[in-house]
Design a protein around this motif. Structure first.
Motif, PDB file in Angstrom:
ATOM      1  N   LEU A 157       0.862  -1.212   0.028  1.00 36.10           N
ATOM      2  CA  LEU A 157       0.032  -0.104  -0.063  1.00 36.10           C
ATOM      3  C   LEU A 157       0.738   1.452   0.001  1.00 36.10           C
ATOM      4  CD1 LEU A 157      -2.854  -0.943   2.552  1.00 36.10           C
ATOM      5  CD2 LEU A 157      -3.081  -0.332   0.021  1.00 36.10           C
ATOM      6  N   SER A 158       1.914   1.321   0.781  1.00 37.78           N
ATOM      7  CA  SER A 158       2.957   2.528   0.985  1.00 37.78           C
ATOM      8  C   SER A 158       3.462   2.672  -0.360  1.00 37.78           C
ATOM      9  CB  SER A 158       3.649   2.404   2.216  1.00 37.78           C
ATOM     10  OG  SER A 158       4.719   1.496   2.012  1.00 37.78           O
ATOM     11  N   SER A 159       3.640   1.527  -1.140  1.00 40.55           N
ATOM     12  CA  SER A 159       4.603   1.827  -2.295  1.00 40.55           C
ATOM     13  C   SER A 159       3.821   2.665  -3.477  1.00 40.55           C
ATOM     14  CB  SER A 159       4.962   0.506  -2.956  1.00 40.55           C
ATOM     15  OG  SER A 159       4.030  -0.465  -3.328  1.00 40.55           O
ATOM     16  N   ILE A 160       2.287   2.746  -3.203  1.00 41.52           N
ATOM     17  CA  ILE A 160       1.643   3.444  -4.104  1.00 41.52           C
ATOM     18  C   ILE A 160       2.079   4.847  -4.046  1.00 41.52           C
ATOM     19  CG2 ILE A 160      -0.767   4.471  -4.722  1.00 41.52           C
ATOM     20  CD1 ILE A 160      -1.883   1.489  -3.467  1.00 41.52           C
ATOM     21  N   ALA A 161       2.146   5.248  -2.838  1.00 44.06           N
ATOM     22  CA  ALA A 161       2.473   6.914  -2.555  1.00 44.06           C
ATOM     23  C   ALA A 161       4.088   7.004  -2.775  1.00 44.06           C
ATOM     24  CB  ALA A 161       2.293   7.178  -1.114  1.00 44.06           C
ATOM     25  N   ARG A 162       4.804   5.988  -2.590  1.00 46.50           N
ATOM     26  CA  ARG A 162       6.296   6.122  -2.813  1.00 46.50           C
ATOM     27  C   ARG A 162       6.689   5.919  -4.283  1.00 46.50           C
ATOM     28  NH1 ARG A 162      11.981   3.278  -0.873  1.00 46.50           N
ATOM     29  NH2 ARG A 162      12.944   4.107  -2.536  1.00 46.50           N
ATOM     30  N   MET A 163       6.143   4.880  -5.080  1.00 48.26           N
ATOM     31  CA  MET A 163       6.524   4.935  -6.483  1.00 48.26           C
ATOM     32  C   MET A 163       5.865   5.919  -7.243  1.00 48.26           C
ATOM     33  SD  MET A 163       8.431   3.189  -8.584  1.00 48.26           S
ATOM     34  CE  MET A 163       8.786   1.730  -7.844  1.00 48.26           C
ATOM     35  N   GLY A 164       4.502   6.113  -7.133  1.00 44.70           N
ATOM     36  CA  GLY A 164       3.963   7.168  -7.857  1.00 44.70           C
ATOM     37  C   GLY A 164       4.533   8.567  -7.775  1.00 44.70           C
ATOM     38  N   GLY A 165       5.015   8.841  -6.365  1.00 48.32           N
ATOM     39  CA  GLY A 165       5.504  10.371  -6.131  1.00 48.32           C
ATOM     40  C   GLY A 165       6.972  10.417  -6.691  1.00 48.32           C
ATOM     41  N   GLN A 166       7.744   9.144  -6.415  1.00 50.84           N
ATOM     42  CA  GLN A 166       9.057   9.300  -6.813  1.00 50.84           C
ATOM     43  C   GLN A 166       9.308   9.263  -8.362  1.00 50.84           C
ATOM     44  OE1 GLN A 166      11.864   6.532  -4.771  1.00 50.84           O
ATOM     45  NE2 GLN A 166      12.814   6.081  -6.851  1.00 50.84           N
ATOM     46  N   VAL A 167       8.480   8.806  -9.123  1.00 53.16           N
ATOM     47  CA  VAL A 167       8.636   8.665 -10.588  1.00 53.16           C
ATOM     48  C   VAL A 167       7.994   9.955 -10.914  1.00 53.16           C
ATOM     49  CG1 VAL A 167       7.754   7.738 -12.653  1.00 53.16           C
ATOM     50  CG2 VAL A 167       8.472   6.251 -10.833  1.00 53.16           C
ATOM     51  N   GLN A 168       7.069  10.191 -10.585  1.00 54.01           N
ATOM     52  CA  GLN A 168       6.350  11.731 -11.269  1.00 54.01           C
ATOM     53  C   GLN A 168       7.282  12.798 -10.760  1.00 54.01           C
ATOM     54  OE1 GLN A 168       4.164  11.895 -13.262  1.00 54.01           O
ATOM     55  NE2 GLN A 168       2.567  10.455 -13.209  1.00 54.01           N
ATOM     56  N   VAL A 169       7.897  12.834  -9.468  1.00 55.06           N
ATOM     57  CA  VAL A 169       8.437  14.240  -9.185  1.00 55.06           C
ATOM     58  C   VAL A 169      10.090  14.019  -9.930  1.00 55.06           C
ATOM     59  CG1 VAL A 169       9.862  14.993  -7.310  1.00 55.06           C
ATOM     60  CG2 VAL A 169       7.670  14.261  -6.830  1.00 55.06           C
ATOM     61  N   ALA A 170      10.523  12.976 -10.038  1.00 51.92           N
ATOM     62  CA  ALA A 170      11.809  12.902 -10.914  1.00 51.92           C
ATOM     63  C   ALA A 170      11.652  13.109 -12.304  1.00 51.92           C
ATOM     64  CB  ALA A 170      12.492  11.354 -10.741  1.00 51.92           C
ATOM     65  N   GLN A 171      10.638  12.905 -12.923  1.00 48.43           N
ATOM     66  CA  GLN A 171      10.393  13.125 -14.192  1.00 48.43           C
ATOM     67  C   GLN A 171      10.085  14.721 -14.502  1.00 48.43           C
ATOM     68  OE1 GLN A 171       7.275  10.799 -16.147  1.00 48.43           O
ATOM     69  NE2 GLN A 171       8.592   8.878 -16.278  1.00 48.43           N
ATOM     70  N   CYS A 172       9.410  15.275 -13.490  1.00 44.38           N
ATOM     71  CA  CYS A 172       9.132  16.736 -13.670  1.00 44.38           C
ATOM     72  C   CYS A 172      10.618  17.420 -13.554  1.00 44.38           C
ATOM     73  CB  CYS A 172       8.085  16.874 -12.414  1.00 44.38           C
ATOM     74  SG  CYS A 172       6.246  16.457 -12.816  1.00 44.38           S
ATOM     75  N   ILE A 173      11.359  16.971 -12.510  1.00 45.42           N
ATOM     76  CA  ILE A 173      12.541  17.590 -12.107  1.00 45.42           C
ATOM     77  C   ILE A 173      13.375  17.536 -13.355  1.00 45.42           C
ATOM     78  CG2 ILE A 173      14.693  17.472 -10.987  1.00 45.42           C
ATOM     79  CD1 ILE A 173      13.267  16.773  -8.696  1.00 45.42           C
ATOM     80  N   GLY A 174      13.424  16.234 -14.080  1.00 43.57           N
ATOM     81  CA  GLY A 174      14.155  16.239 -15.496  1.00 43.57           C
ATOM     82  C   GLY A 174      13.710  17.041 -16.364  1.00 43.57           C
ATOM     83  N   SER A 175      12.281  17.420 -16.478  1.00 44.42           N
ATOM     84  CA  SER A 175      11.821  18.281 -17.524  1.00 44.42           C
ATOM     85  C   SER A 175      12.022  19.787 -17.102  1.00 44.42           C
ATOM     86  CB  SER A 175      10.434  17.783 -17.740  1.00 44.42           C
ATOM     87  OG  SER A 175       9.603  17.966 -16.855  1.00 44.42           O
ATOM     88  N   GLY A 176      12.397  19.858 -15.996  1.00 39.15           N
ATOM     89  CA  GLY A 176      12.684  21.194 -15.353  1.00 39.15           C
ATOM     90  C   GLY A 176      11.416  22.016 -14.721  1.00 39.15           C
TER      91      GLY A 176
END
Length: 455
Positions: free
Chosen positions: A63-82
């Motif tokens: 259950l906790s991995s929903i927030a972790r994986m979803g948050g981690q990937v989306q945040v990292a991709q947003c940072i990568g795109s600036g």
């Protein structure tokens, strides 16, 4: 580290990010091993009870991995795109999801604890009571774990793996000090047994969470976690974005745990020592999978940022470097498990029959350790591309095959060892298939086409 994973030497960048994460994962392994070593002094029945209770904390990680994986990937991709403003909103949503889900799971566990433990049909009263006590405390305060896991992912997405490492180091030291004091009760202190182990673990998780929150407060403004709010409404847009990436991973984790629960129920037919071996063996094995999972987390953030920045060649090179690194580690663990199982088993068990059972487990599982490391690392890479649904399909399909395979092999002359072989053989197959899947995804410009359609 400035948090930018899209430039610089690949090996150096990955290693700098991965080492603290791997160290944190190793500390997580020591958390569990420390508990098992001290609880082992109480006997295999106590270990079996904690093993059953630990199944539910493991389930909660899905259950906790929903927030972790979803948050981690989306945040990292947003940072990568600036787009750091968008990254901040994803981070806030992920933390809120973790908080609410942690509280709901805790409430459910406290209300239905007897039904949950009763699923395993523990015939021994001591093991059953130990499972009840451990589950009530460890799951009743599971929100600390939910928050810690999610914050770790969000720190990692920004290229900061040092803060989670420091937090986990302090938590480990706390746990190691509290374990003997609360479990064994030396001197005037009361002997709390498995209750003491649960209290020590929850206390350590609270401290780890607290340190990471303090890190946010003291961080510079560019940290996307700065200024997040725990209470309040969640934007449907960001909630959907996190769920799209996180739910497949969450389902995968929970299904994997449920499969293990069913197999644990099969194992319980061989006695409390068999259940204890499964529990302890899994913790010993976490020396490889926790380390690989740590490297996978680094590769996930690396892949997501570079994917967001459209640096596909860098994604491929990063994966190859990671594959070689964790493959060597897995081979080392294989050699240790196969050729030196006795001293390892003797640390956790003191009855000759339990030691013999644990030795068989380590040798059989040992053959699959390198493939396990490769599997986890590849899942991290594929998930960083946003394709968590593909990872879930492959993982659920082949992990589910353990149930019929365990039933078939367990009813042969192999007996309990047949169940261990069901674990090992399916892990080998998954490692091979995941590796082939990554190379298939990244072949002939397929990834560039996917990125274009996503935008």
């Amino acid at each position: 580290m400035d948090g930018n994973l899209t430039k610089g030497p690949i090996l150096k960048t990955l290693t700098k990010l991965a080492i603290p994460i791997m160290a944190s994962s190793f500390l997580g392994t020591l958390y569990n091993i420390t508990d098992m070593a001290w609880i082992g002094l109480l006997g295999s029945k106590a270990v079996a009870g904690v093993g059953v209770g630990g199944m539910f904390t493991w389930f909660s990680q899905g259950l906790s991995s929903i927030a972790r994986m979803g948050g981690q990937v989306q945040v990292a991709q947003c940072i990568g795109s600036g787009d750091r403003e968008k990254a901040h909103k994803y981070a806030q949503t992920a933390v809120q999801i973790a908080l609410y889900m942690g509280l709901i799971f805790a409430l459910f566990s406290l209300i239905f604890v007897r039904q949950m433990v009763g699923f395993f049909n523990l015939s021994d009263a001591e093991a059953y009571n130990a499972a009840i006590s451990y589950t009530q405390i460890a799951c009743g305060l599971i929100v600390f774990s939910f928050m810690t896991i999610t914050l770790t992912g969000l720190y990692t997405a920004q290229g900061d793996s040092k803060t989670p490492f420091v937090a986990n180091l302090v938590g480990l030291v706390t746990n190691m000090i509290l374990d003997p004091l609360l479990i064994l009760g030396p001197g005037p202190l009361p002997k709390l047994g498995v209750i003491g182990a649960a209290i020590a673990t929850v206390t350590a998780q609270f401290i780890v969470m607290g340190i990471m929150i303090l890190g946010i407060i003291r961080s510079k403004k560019e940290n996307v976690l700065k200024g997040i709010h725990l209470i309040g409404g969640m934007s449907t847009k960001y909630l959907k974005g996190i769920c799209k990436i996180g739910i497949p991973t969450g389902i995968q984790g929970m299904v994997y745990c449920m499969i293990s629960m069913l197999i644990t129920r099969m194992v319980s037919g061989f006695g409390a020592e068999a259940v204890a071996t499964l529990r302890v063996g899994g913790q010993i094995e976490s020396v490889s999978w926790n380390t690989a999972d740590g490297f996978a987390a680094a590769l996930n953030a690396f892949t997501a940022q570079n994917y967001g920045a459209e640096k596909i060649d860098r994604v491929k090179k990063g994966y190859r470097v990671s594959l070689l690194t964790v493959g060597i580690w897995g081979l080392l663990i294989t050699l240790i498990f196969i050729f030196a199982p006795t001293p390892i088993a003797s640390v956790f068990f003191h009855e000759p029959s339990a030691i013999a059972t644990a030795i068989n487990y380590l040798v059989i599982i040992g053959f699959s350790e390198a493939f396990l490391c490769i599997e986890l690392t590849t899942i991290g890479a594929i998930s960083g591309l946003g394709k968590t649904n593909l990872c879930s399909i492959i993982s659920i399909l082949f992990t589910s095959s353990r149930i019929p395979l365990a039933m078939i092999l367990g009813n042969t002359s192999l007996g309990l060892n047949g169940i261990w072989w069901a674990f090992s053989s399916t892990t080998i197959v998954k490692g091979i298939i995941f590796t082939g899947t990554f190379f298939w995804i990244t072949r002939n410009g397929r990834l560039q086409t996917t990125l274009s359609s996503r935008q």
